[in-house]
Scaffold this active site. Structure first.
Site, PDB file in Angstrom:
ATOM      1  N   ASP A  15      -4.467   0.890   1.192  1.00  0.00           N
ATOM      2  CA  ASP A  15      -5.391   0.996   0.053  1.00  0.00           C
ATOM      3  C   ASP A  15      -6.697   1.726   0.387  1.00  0.00           C
ATOM      4  OD1 ASP A  15      -3.599  -0.370  -1.509  1.00  0.00           O
ATOM      5  OD2 ASP A  15      -4.516  -2.320  -1.158  1.00  0.00           O
ATOM      6  N   GLY A  47      -2.847  -0.236  -5.197  1.00  0.00           N
ATOM      7  CA  GLY A  47      -4.299  -0.204  -5.296  1.00  0.00           C
ATOM      8  C   GLY A  47      -4.721  -1.249  -6.317  1.00  0.00           C
TER       9      GLY A  47
HETATM   10  O1  F6P Z   1      -1.238  -3.319   1.434  1.00  0.00           O
HETATM   11  C1  F6P Z   1      -2.058  -3.478   0.318  1.00  0.00           C
HETATM   12  C2  F6P Z   1      -1.220  -3.725  -0.876  1.00  0.00           C
HETATM   13  O2  F6P Z   1      -0.239  -2.767  -0.788  1.00  0.00           O
HETATM   14  C3  F6P Z   1      -1.823  -3.678  -2.260  1.00  0.00           C
HETATM   15  O3  F6P Z   1      -2.024  -2.410  -2.806  1.00  0.00           O
HETATM   16  C4  F6P Z   1      -0.839  -4.493  -3.055  1.00  0.00           C
HETATM   17  O4  F6P Z   1      -1.398  -5.055  -4.202  1.00  0.00           O
HETATM   18  C5  F6P Z   1      -0.412  -5.527  -2.094  1.00  0.00           C
HETATM   19  O5  F6P Z   1      -0.610  -4.995  -0.804  1.00  0.00           O
HETATM   20  C6  F6P Z   1       0.984  -5.964  -2.293  1.00  0.00           C
HETATM   21  O6  F6P Z   1       1.477  -6.561  -1.154  1.00  0.00           O
HETATM   22  P1  F6P Z   1       2.639  -7.635  -1.121  1.00  0.00           P
HETATM   23  O7  F6P Z   1       3.632  -7.259  -2.150  1.00  0.00           O
HETATM   24  O8  F6P Z   1       3.155  -7.526   0.273  1.00  0.00           O
HETATM   25  O9  F6P Z   1       1.998  -8.953  -1.398  1.00  0.00           O
END
Ligand code: F6P
Length: 342
Positions: free
Chosen positions: A128, A171
């Site tokens: 991000d 994001g």
């Molecule tokens: O790594 C950051 C991020 O990709 C964010 O953009 C997103 O909201 C989140 O992680 C989602 O991660 P997960 O699905 O692993 O909880």
């Protein structure tokens, strides 16, 4: 010295390059030994340890994910979590820990250092790019390249069918990926969390473009973006059931654009594809520079520090400088994306 490494939070391309660099620098330059903790902060809490050798960490630079695996475990939400970490450090005769992670990992590291005396150095990572005190985090460039390639592909099919294609990218809090990816891919509209826009204005912009003879458009939307005046989405949840993750904005936006413009509109959600696969050259180099610098900081006993990219220099800052608030999108950059709207 003996040091441990953990990777916490969501994974991203470049984590293995960091592990490789830390082991290489520790063993070859400092004569130190390195162990890896598995699954983020769960590793030191539950003494889940693997030895990291030169041989075992060679050939890793191109590999996505993290060989240490990761989790969102938080010792401060676990009974005796911090105490267990300190006991594990003692048990394995470890002098210091390098924590590689995003905001939550850094917050934990900072509190472990200041409240429990853990010797810790941090390395910032997140696709991000929303961490303060560093110009870039590794993982971001790879994600942006994935978005760019996806938009390239969406362009050709959008053009064939005279469609508006909405591309939802990651994001949740900041529009860095949407903005960089949108500029690189030649998007016709970019919607970011930092700047809610009225659906009527988005529709107007698309209609103007079509009036100029372009019968298709690409709209990039960050998953955390919302429309102006919209507290809650018109339909469907803005956040997942556990309240963690923004969802559904791409699909909602596509429906609204179709209603407002009359143009056939579809949505594509890139999701975790943005986090997988091999790191780009930029991310491999940045991760390697961060790993080498963090290792040197540990050996200089400069604890409570985080490595950071400022300009073209890798420097170190207090971990506290990177936490507390997120680095939101530079609106001058958004201004560059706007030049290509409508
Ligand atoms: O790594 C950051 C991020 O990709 C964010 O953009 C997103 O909201 C989140 O992680 C989602 O991660 P997960 O699905 O692993 O909880």
């Amino acid at each position: 010295m003996r040091l441990g490494i953990l990777t916490g939070g969501g994974d991203c391309p470049g984590l293995n390059a960091v592990v490789r660099a830390i082991v290489r620098r520790s063993v070859m330059e400092h004569g130190s030994e390195v162990v890896g903790f598995l699954e983020g902060w769960r590793g030191p809490m539950e003494s889940m340890v693997m030895p990291l050798t030169l041989q075992g960490t060679g050939g890793l630079i191109h590999r996505g994910g993290t060989i240490l695996r990761t989790s969102r475990s938080n010792p401060f939400k676990t009974e005796r979590g911090p105490e267990k970490i300190m006991e594990t450090m003692e048990k394995h005769r470890l002098d210091a820990l390098i924590a590689v992670g995003g905001e939550e990992t850094l917050e934990i590291a900072d509190a472990m250092g200041t409240k429990h005396g853990l010797n810790v150095v941090c390395i910032p990572k997140t696709i991000d790019n929303d961490l303060n005190a560093t110009d870039f985090t590794f993982g971001f460039d790879t994600a942006v390249n994935v978005v760019m390639e996806a938009i390239d592909r969406l362009h050709t099919t959008a053009e064939s069918h005279n469609r508006v294609l909405v591309c939802e990218v990651m994001g949740g809090n900041a529009g860095w990926i949407a903005c960089y990816g949108g500029i690189a891919g030649g998007a016709d509209f970019v919607l970011v969390p930092e700047k809610p826009i009225k659906i009527k204005d988005i529709a107007e912009s698309i209609k103007k473009r079509h009036a100029r003879g372009r019968d298709y458009s690409i709209v990039v939307v960050a998953e955390g973006a919302r429309l102006e005046g919209e507290e809650k989405p018109a339909e469907g949840p803005l956040r997942s059931a556990n309240g963690q993750k923004p969802t559904g904005v791409g699909e909602r936006l596509a429906n609204l654009i179709e209603q407002e413009t009359g143009y056939e509109t579809r949505a594509t959600v890139l999701g975790h594809i943005q986090r997988g696969g091999s790191p780009t050259a930029f991310d491999r180099v940045l991760a390697t520079r961060f790993g080498v610098k963090a290792t040197d900081l540990v050996h200089e006993k400069k604890f409570g520090r985080m490595v950071a990219l400022q300009g073209n220099q890798v420097v170190d800052v207090a971990i506290s400088e990177a936490i507390g608030s997120l680095k939101t999108l530079d609106m001058n950059l958004y201004g560059v994306a706007e030049v290509f709207f409508s």
